[in-house]
Scaffold this motif. Sequence first.
Motif, PDB file in Angstrom:
ATOM      1  N   UNK A   1       0.842  -1.208   0.000  1.00  0.00           N
ATOM      2  CA  UNK A   1       0.000   0.000   0.000  1.00  0.00           C
ATOM      3  C   UNK A   1       0.868   1.246   0.000  1.00  0.00           C
ATOM      4  N   UNK A   2       1.984   1.160   0.729  1.00  0.00           N
ATOM      5  CA  UNK A   2       2.898   2.301   0.770  1.00  0.00           C
ATOM      6  C   UNK A   2       3.419   2.593  -0.638  1.00  0.00           C
ATOM      7  N   UNK A   3       3.749   1.564  -1.338  1.00  0.00           N
ATOM      8  CA  UNK A   3       4.262   1.757  -2.696  1.00  0.00           C
ATOM      9  C   UNK A   3       3.214   2.410  -3.595  1.00  0.00           C
ATOM     10  N   UNK A   4       1.956   1.945  -3.461  1.00  0.00           N
ATOM     11  CA  UNK A   4       0.894   2.548  -4.275  1.00  0.00           C
ATOM     12  C   UNK A   4       0.762   4.029  -3.945  1.00  0.00           C
ATOM     13  N   UNK A   5       0.815   4.330  -2.625  1.00  0.00           N
ATOM     14  CA  UNK A   5       0.658   5.729  -2.213  1.00  0.00           C
ATOM     15  C   UNK A   5       1.828   6.551  -2.755  1.00  0.00           C
ATOM     16  N   UNK A   6       3.029   5.979  -2.721  1.00  0.00           N
ATOM     17  CA  UNK A   6       4.192   6.710  -3.227  1.00  0.00           C
ATOM     18  C   UNK A   6       4.003   7.070  -4.695  1.00  0.00           C
ATOM     19  N   UNK A   7       3.442   6.127  -5.435  1.00  0.00           N
ATOM     20  CA  UNK A   7       3.179   6.426  -6.850  1.00  0.00           C
ATOM     21  C   UNK A   7       2.228   7.605  -6.974  1.00  0.00           C
TER      22      UNK A   7
ATOM     23  N   UNK B   1      -5.185   0.959  -1.449  1.00  0.00           N
ATOM     24  CA  UNK B   1      -5.329   0.954   0.012  1.00  0.00           C
ATOM     25  C   UNK B   1      -6.491   0.063   0.412  1.00  0.00           C
ATOM     26  N   UNK B   2      -6.325  -0.635   1.535  1.00  0.00           N
ATOM     27  CA  UNK B   2      -7.395  -1.505   2.021  1.00  0.00           C
ATOM     28  C   UNK B   2      -8.481  -0.697   2.705  1.00  0.00           C
ATOM     29  N   UNK B   3      -8.182   0.561   2.963  1.00  0.00           N
ATOM     30  CA  UNK B   3      -9.157   1.400   3.651  1.00  0.00           C
ATOM     31  C   UNK B   3      -9.599   2.515   2.719  1.00  0.00           C
TER      32      UNK B   3
ATOM     33  N   UNK C   1       8.098   8.093  13.912  1.00  0.00           N
ATOM     34  CA  UNK C   1       7.810   6.712  13.549  1.00  0.00           C
ATOM     35  C   UNK C   1       6.426   6.254  13.965  1.00  0.00           C
ATOM     36  N   UNK C   2       5.478   7.174  13.981  1.00  0.00           N
ATOM     37  CA  UNK C   2       4.106   6.785  14.312  1.00  0.00           C
ATOM     38  C   UNK C   2       3.468   6.126  13.096  1.00  0.00           C
ATOM     39  N   UNK C   3       2.460   5.319  13.342  1.00  0.00           N
ATOM     40  CA  UNK C   3       1.834   4.614  12.214  1.00  0.00           C
ATOM     41  C   UNK C   3       0.403   5.081  12.002  1.00  0.00           C
ATOM     42  N   UNK C   4       0.041   5.135  10.755  1.00  0.00           N
ATOM     43  CA  UNK C   4      -1.370   5.333  10.400  1.00  0.00           C
ATOM     44  C   UNK C   4      -1.546   4.739   9.015  1.00  0.00           C
ATOM     45  N   UNK C   5      -2.766   4.443   8.618  1.00  0.00           N
ATOM     46  CA  UNK C   5      -2.962   3.708   7.365  1.00  0.00           C
ATOM     47  C   UNK C   5      -2.637   4.536   6.121  1.00  0.00           C
ATOM     48  N   UNK C   6      -2.422   3.814   4.993  1.00  0.00           N
ATOM     49  CA  UNK C   6      -1.944   4.453   3.771  1.00  0.00           C
ATOM     50  C   UNK C   6      -3.047   5.071   2.925  1.00  0.00           C
ATOM     51  N   UNK C   7      -4.261   5.036   3.425  1.00  0.00           N
ATOM     52  CA  UNK C   7      -5.344   5.642   2.660  1.00  0.00           C
ATOM     53  C   UNK C   7      -5.339   7.169   2.790  1.00  0.00           C
ATOM     54  N   UNK C   8      -4.476   7.674   3.672  1.00  0.00           N
ATOM     55  CA  UNK C   8      -4.434   9.125   3.896  1.00  0.00           C
ATOM     56  C   UNK C   8      -3.529   9.750   2.845  1.00  0.00           C
ATOM     57  N   UNK C   9      -4.079  10.653   2.048  1.00  0.00           N
ATOM     58  CA  UNK C   9      -3.285  11.307   1.006  1.00  0.00           C
ATOM     59  C   UNK C   9      -3.166  12.798   1.335  1.00  0.00           C
ATOM     60  N   UNK C  10      -1.912  13.292   1.391  1.00  0.00           N
ATOM     61  CA  UNK C  10      -1.658  14.656   1.857  1.00  0.00           C
ATOM     62  C   UNK C  10      -1.568  15.642   0.697  1.00  0.00           C
TER      63      UNK C  10
END
Lengths: 172, 803, 291
Positions: free
Chosen positions: B113-119, B671-673, B696-705
């Motif tokens: 998911x991180x890779x998809x978000x990076x794209x 993203x799964x969410x 280094x906090x975690x949150x899901x990859x569905x968040x797009x900034x």
Amino acid sequence: MAEETQKKPSTIDFAKEITSRLGGETITLCYQCGTCAASCPVAKITEKYNPREVIRLALLGLRDEVLSGNAIWLCSSCYNCQERCPQKVEIADVIYALRNIAIREGNIPNIYSEFAAGLTSEGRIVPISKFLEKKRAEYGLPPLKPAGVEAVRKILSATGFDKIQFKKGETQ
Amino acid sequence: MEEAKIGVFLSDCGKQLTEILNFEEIAGYLKKVPQVSLVDVGSEFWRGQGLKTIVDAVKNRKINRVVVAESIPKLGEINIVEALEKAGLNPNFVEVIDIKDHCAWPHRDSPKEATEKAKAMLLAATERVKLAEPIEKLEFPAVKSVLIIGGGLAGMQAAEDLADMGFEVYLVEKEPFLGGLAAKAGRFFPTDDCAICIQSPASDIKTITHTSRKCVYRSGFSEIPNLNVLTNSRILKVEGAPGNYKVTVERKPRYVNEEKCVACDLCASVCPVEVPDDYNARLKNRKAIYINMPLVYPPVYVIDAEACKFEECAKCVKVCPTKAIELNQKSKKVMLNVGSIIVATGFREYDPSVIKEYHYGEYPDVITQLELARMIDGFGPTKGMIIRPSDKKPAKRIVFIQCVGSRDRRWNPYCSSICCMISLKHATLIKSAYPDADITICYIDIRTTGREHEYYYERAREMGIKFVKGRPTEILHDPEADLLIVDVEDELLRRFLELEADLVVLSPAMVPLEDAKQLAEMLGLELDEDGFFKEYNAKLRPTETKKRGILICGGATFPKDAPTTSLQAHSAAVKAAKFLLNGKIVKDQKTAYVNEDYCGDCEFCPVTCPYGAITLTEKADGHIVAHVDDLLCEGCGVCVGTCPVGAIELRHLKPSQISAQMKALLSFNGASKPLILAFCCSECGHAAVDSSGMAMLKYPANIRIMRVPCMGILQVQQILEAFKAGAQGVMVVGCKPDGCHYEVGSQKAQKKVELAKILLKEYGIEPERLEMFNMVYIEGDKFAEAARTMTERIEKLGSLQLA
Amino acid sequence: MTSYALFLGCTIPARQPHYELAARKSLTKLGIELVDLENMTCCAPPPLQSIDLETSLAIAAYNICLAEEADLNIVTLCTGCFESLAMANALLKEKKELRERVNKILLNVGKEFKGNKEVRHYLQVLINDIGLNDLKKNVTKPLSKLKVAAFSGCHLLRPSALLRFDDPERPKIFDNLVEAIGAESIWYKNKLKCCGGLLRGYADDVALAIARDKIVNASRAGADCISTLCPFCFLTLDLGQMLIKTTYKEEYNIPVIHYAELLSISMGVNPKELALDFHKVKLDSVLSKIG
């Protein structure tokens, strides 16, 4: 004295209780400068009363001492303190608020029961006597119009005043 | 403009990120994106060999747009942009993003998911630079001269700094003499130095061999070549722009020629007119031609035009040995061209006559601290004797009253900060000279917070000065014994005292000057709720104001002691120098501009601009349009968010770029969410995202900034557009309402969000899908929490079906 | 002709009809019409405020409503009534929430506080409706040589933020009115200080001590009489002198006279018509001085 120093101040709830009442809203502004005490005609004459100390006791949470003591009844409502207070604390009104709470808890000096009795029965805290009515007529004064007792009683009922337990025999 | 050829450079941070992000997949994808000419993966690109690679690619014309995914983008960006600018690439064609803190770290548990978000992030960045237009570098003139308003301690110190640095300085003082409150005060705590000594800036700078302090009359202050002292003068008008102000100053006539006067006092000795000396608390009279005290600067007499009989008398003219007196002098207007203005106008004592219970103005023996200072001053009207003004007899019993009109919600609610020390100073000075003096200080609190101040207080107690904790209610006068009685409760003793006093000294509040408001309006400066000049931000930008080029220092911002005043004066001088150093102001045109065809003259934007950069001008055809001043504009975009017809845009972030970026960010739904778009302001919001990553906090990859300069730029339709583009939820993240770095942006955004929620409801979309979050930069945990909360909420609401 | 609803309160009609008599006579002579409304009650002064502030505000508001319905402004004689009614009037006019709260209570008696009428004290009617100059014209028997220790009491002036009668630290109105009838308003120590009257019934010793201070100060300043505006002040200082005699064994014999009485006398009213037998300290010294 030793007993008193062992009393633990209670929490800040008393201050909140006062600020949520009519007249008591400004008590927490006090920064104990002492202007009120020096302006007070009663404090100058007797050690039994000092407005600054009453507020201090209240803000420290010493509820019982304030409400069951004599001090709060010694204010003569001259408002000099309120005029001079640099923090605009409505000191005389705060004293009223403290008295209001004290009365609802049964601390009622006799004279106030008398006033309440007069109000409830005649709509006036100082009722007129037959003797005076005659004197009035002698001097050519018109007879005193009857007071709106019914209206007063309805108001006393609406505010819960009539639920206050005044001293027996003095109320209706 | 030639077609965009984008180069994308991915930093894997020395292989740190390759375990999480699939760089081959990302690079492979990017190569297929239209107009991407070059994709490179390396360990770092913001310096060294990595940076050289980018620079070479630009120089060889392989690329004309640059996207860099770096690890500390906010620092790296500066390096990259500068290097590329030198290589000939416009700064607006460069975009640096952070796939480490914004993607790899927070989503390390779901690498796919991180890779998809990076794209998605990189696609958005390419969209931005593709649609970008070149930003010009603007130059504005910066005249290397400074106007300093106010010739007291602060003004003089700043003046000397700047003049020595080679700037042309105009020190304008409305009184006939320099010195301000300092000269009147006589001495400064805690050292009890002579105030005039400290007024002088220090050393003989030209030789830098003298380290002894010299007072202003011996320091060569008057000989600094580019320091022009204009006393007896006031500011009439200020026009122009930062870097190039045109100031009109009125010089009132002194009636004495400054070049000729030798301060011999012959004129005063023959002058027949006597008037009460206001400067010296009316403790003595002075003549119509006078100086305030023996040591003044400039050492030139002045004529009081209201008292003088002029030609009818002219005795002084006849007797002056140098023929310096010129009764026919007229008021003159002078035009000054300056690049920067420093306000150093100081403060004054509050007039305690309104506090009627203290009878100031009625009982002559009730005086203020400044009036007492005149008595204590050996050069003053009583030659250092402390007397009762009523009968001039010595005053033995002195009572000080603190907090007169300050800490008082009826008059001035704030604490004036220096009055406790002033009382201690006066009390100890008097007690040293007159050990028999009986001195009592009545106080509510004693505030001695500065360096050495507590020792000063200790010394006062050791000297036998008495302290009563209690604020007097009244000052009475006993007509038989002819003394004053101070009616006070000694709280500690719980006893009422009637203190007998020959003299009662009041510590009045220190308040702004009466003409502060007028000056503020002239300069376009804000005053705070107590009427003092407002500093932009006391921590990050002390002595600055919202107007670049205008600085404030000293007592004008709040009452303060001499050391702090000095500090501020030097600070203001340095900032003025920095501003004007290069003789020109260079600025990237990252500003707003108005499309005049669309501007409907609704007049909203001039009102909302926090910097007063927008004015309304009338065109030839009578049409009124808004106009943005490039020098004043800070590029926040609040005006963009305000304009109802979209007539105003930011050059560096156009609506088309925002739209394109939004769509790009929401295009990869690996993203799964449910996808959530978060608009983040570049000050607190975006920085909080950085923080969450660095922690280094975690949150899901569905968040797009989606980064914006200020949340104020957002329009309601853009928020709604996000939903149309595929967002299931929208977050608006930024500064707290009272901490917005652009003043009003956060509050404006709040309103937009509320409006948008109403509209969403109308459209049958749950208003809870939209939410505003306020935080400061270090609250990374708050951002992560917000991201998780929002995700849970959207999951519960289910999938959004748009018709 | 200016009309006012006369608000008498409790104490004056029941205990001090001489005040009411003098007030009616003087105001009528000066051309003011006084209307006695039906159903007026106690004004809800400090003793009632001490029991419950909300009830007191409601009762005060009720009385103001009666005047609003009659389209008349209110004039009070007792300064305690003035404080209670004027304070309620100001508070309810300015504070929306408080007004709503009180109007909710007044619903029970079919009234609504609108805030369109004024509450004035007798002295304000003299100053504003008649004016010092016209007042002086009506003075046929100026009380020259009479040294008056003018004592307005607390509740005419304070709390000044709500009453706005005069400058609380430098009041001039009462003094001007005393001088307008030919007397001299003298300085005396602690002129503005409370008489302690409201402590009677709870702490009589304290009240008496405070009252004694006032009498002593007036005496030391050479006052022929003390002029009052409040029935509590009157009682405390007049009857108080009898108690001072028994408690402190001191005799001062300073008559205490309401301003309305002094005004009536100066306007030519025969003292015999003024019910002066209600005074404990006899007025012979004053009457002989004015002639």
